[in-house]
Design a protein around this motif. Structure first.
Motif, PDB file in Angstrom:
ATOM      1  N   HIS A  41       0.870  -1.180   0.000  1.00 31.25           N
ATOM      2  CA  HIS A  41       0.000   0.000   0.000  1.00 31.25           C
ATOM      3  C   HIS A  41       0.903   1.225   0.000  1.00 31.25           C
ATOM      4  CE1 HIS A  41      -3.602   2.363   0.817  1.00 31.25           C
ATOM      5  NE2 HIS A  41      -2.902   3.025   1.725  1.00 31.25           N
ATOM      6  N   THR A  82      -5.071   1.579   9.531  1.00 34.24           N
ATOM      7  CA  THR A  82      -5.392   1.214   8.148  1.00 34.24           C
ATOM      8  C   THR A  82      -6.624   1.964   7.655  1.00 34.24           C
ATOM      9  OG1 THR A  82      -6.682  -0.745   8.778  1.00 34.24           O
ATOM     10  CG2 THR A  82      -4.348  -1.077   8.279  1.00 34.24           C
ATOM     11  N   LYS A  83      -7.580   2.153   8.531  1.00 30.69           N
ATOM     12  CA  LYS A  83      -8.782   2.913   8.152  1.00 30.69           C
ATOM     13  C   LYS A  83      -8.419   4.363   7.843  1.00 30.69           C
ATOM     14  CE  LYS A  83     -13.321   4.298   9.794  1.00 30.69           C
ATOM     15  NZ  LYS A  83     -14.237   4.324  10.919  1.00 30.69           N
ATOM     16  N   PHE A  87      -6.575   2.057   3.653  1.00 30.80           N
ATOM     17  CA  PHE A  87      -6.225   0.695   3.245  1.00 30.80           C
ATOM     18  C   PHE A  87      -7.388  -0.233   3.564  1.00 30.80           C
ATOM     19  CE2 PHE A  87      -4.493  -3.511   4.263  1.00 30.80           C
ATOM     20  CZ  PHE A  87      -3.873  -3.806   3.060  1.00 30.80           C
ATOM     21  N   ASP A  88      -7.850  -0.983   2.576  1.00 31.07           N
ATOM     22  CA  ASP A  88      -8.985  -1.888   2.757  1.00 31.07           C
ATOM     23  C   ASP A  88      -8.480  -3.292   3.078  1.00 31.07           C
ATOM     24  OD1 ASP A  88     -11.356  -3.283   2.751  1.00 31.07           O
ATOM     25  OD2 ASP A  88     -11.698  -3.083   0.593  1.00 31.07           O
ATOM     26  N   TYR A  89      -8.431  -3.614   4.371  1.00 29.87           N
ATOM     27  CA  TYR A  89      -7.953  -4.931   4.767  1.00 29.87           C
ATOM     28  C   TYR A  89      -9.015  -6.010   4.570  1.00 29.87           C
ATOM     29  CZ  TYR A  89     -10.230  -3.722   9.196  1.00 29.87           C
ATOM     30  OH  TYR A  89     -11.131  -3.330  10.161  1.00 29.87           O
ATOM     31  N   HIS A  90     -10.209  -5.624   4.141  1.00 30.73           N
ATOM     32  CA  HIS A  90     -11.244  -6.608   3.823  1.00 30.73           C
ATOM     33  C   HIS A  90     -11.086  -7.150   2.398  1.00 30.73           C
ATOM     34  CE1 HIS A  90     -13.486  -5.974   7.499  1.00 30.73           C
ATOM     35  NE2 HIS A  90     -13.435  -4.677   7.298  1.00 30.73           N
ATOM     36  N   GLU A  91     -10.351  -6.442   1.560  1.00 35.08           N
ATOM     37  CA  GLU A  91     -10.126  -6.898   0.185  1.00 35.08           C
ATOM     38  C   GLU A  91      -9.484  -8.286   0.256  1.00 35.08           C
ATOM     39  OE1 GLU A  91      -7.793  -7.881  -3.043  1.00 35.08           O
ATOM     40  OE2 GLU A  91      -6.744  -6.862  -1.424  1.00 35.08           O
ATOM     41  N   ALA A  92      -9.952  -9.208  -0.593  1.00 33.47           N
ATOM     42  CA  ALA A  92      -9.617 -10.635  -0.474  1.00 33.47           C
ATOM     43  C   ALA A  92      -8.120 -10.931  -0.389  1.00 33.47           C
ATOM     44  CB  ALA A  92     -10.247 -11.408  -1.625  1.00 33.47           C
ATOM     45  N   ALA A  93      -7.327 -10.405  -1.296  1.00 36.73           N
ATOM     46  CA  ALA A  93      -5.894 -10.718  -1.298  1.00 36.73           C
ATOM     47  C   ALA A  93      -5.199 -10.154  -0.057  1.00 36.73           C
ATOM     48  CB  ALA A  93      -5.235 -10.188  -2.565  1.00 36.73           C
ATOM     49  N   SER A  94      -5.533  -8.922   0.304  1.00 34.29           N
ATOM     50  CA  SER A  94      -4.932  -8.311   1.501  1.00 34.29           C
ATOM     51  C   SER A  94      -5.349  -9.074   2.753  1.00 34.29           C
ATOM     52  CB  SER A  94      -5.358  -6.850   1.635  1.00 34.29           C
ATOM     53  OG  SER A  94      -4.877  -6.113   0.545  1.00 34.29           O
ATOM     54  N   ASN A  95      -6.629  -9.438   2.831  1.00 35.27           N
ATOM     55  CA  ASN A  95      -7.124 -10.169   3.984  1.00 35.27           C
ATOM     56  C   ASN A  95      -6.416 -11.513   4.113  1.00 35.27           C
ATOM     57  OD1 ASN A  95      -9.209 -12.119   5.334  1.00 35.27           O
ATOM     58  ND2 ASN A  95      -9.720 -10.034   5.990  1.00 35.27           N
TER      59      ASN A  95
END
Length: 147
Positions: A41, A82-83, A87-95
């Motif tokens: 990020h 992150t908020k 940064f979207d930590y819910h996005e599949a690859a990041s999660n």
């Protein structure tokens, strides 16, 4: 051009091993550390500074005797940061990257694994539940259990 990495973690205040308070630490590094998780990020140093200024870092200091892995830990600071930086930590690859890193880190701590087992078996006392847990643990191992 090569950009620096940002390391965010919690540790004892003033890096004093005898300190009784864990507090957030943000470090700017010339290169990516070998350990940790890279989240790919990008943001400006000004953006990071602005995000941190929106947070009261004292809210994230934790007395060592109040720290617990499940409800009162350094993860709260990281999630809020992150908020703030978008940064979207819910996005599949990041999660998936975060979950894999955290679960591997947790299972490296034998005390944590023992406490998870103990807590599960304490809450699930029936023979069927305990057999189910043993089968589950056999198939997924400690890392899968931590996830």
């Amino acid at each position: 051009s090569k950009c620096p990495s940002v390391k965010v973690d919690s540790g004892t205040m003033d890096m004093d091993a005898d300190s009784d308070t864990l507090a957030p630490h943000v470090s700017i590094l010339d290169e990516s550390p070998a350990e940790g998780v890279a989240l790919d990020h990008s943001l400006t140093l000004g953006g990071l500074s602005e995000a941190l200024s929106q947070m009261d870092l004292a809210d994230y200091s934790i007395p060592v005797d109040e720290y617990n892995l499940i409800g009162n830990n350094c993860g709260t600071f990281l999630l809020h940061l992150t908020k703030e930086i978008g940064f979207d930590y819910h996005e599949a690859a990041s999660n998936a990257t975060i979950v894999n890193y955290v679960s591997k880190s947790l299972v490296a701590n034998k005390d944590f694994v023992d406490k998870v087992r103990e807590a599960y078996l304490k809450e699930n006392t029936g023979i069927f539940q305990q057999m189910k847990f043993s089968v589950w643990e056999y198939y997924v191992g400690d890392e899968g259990m931590a996830r």
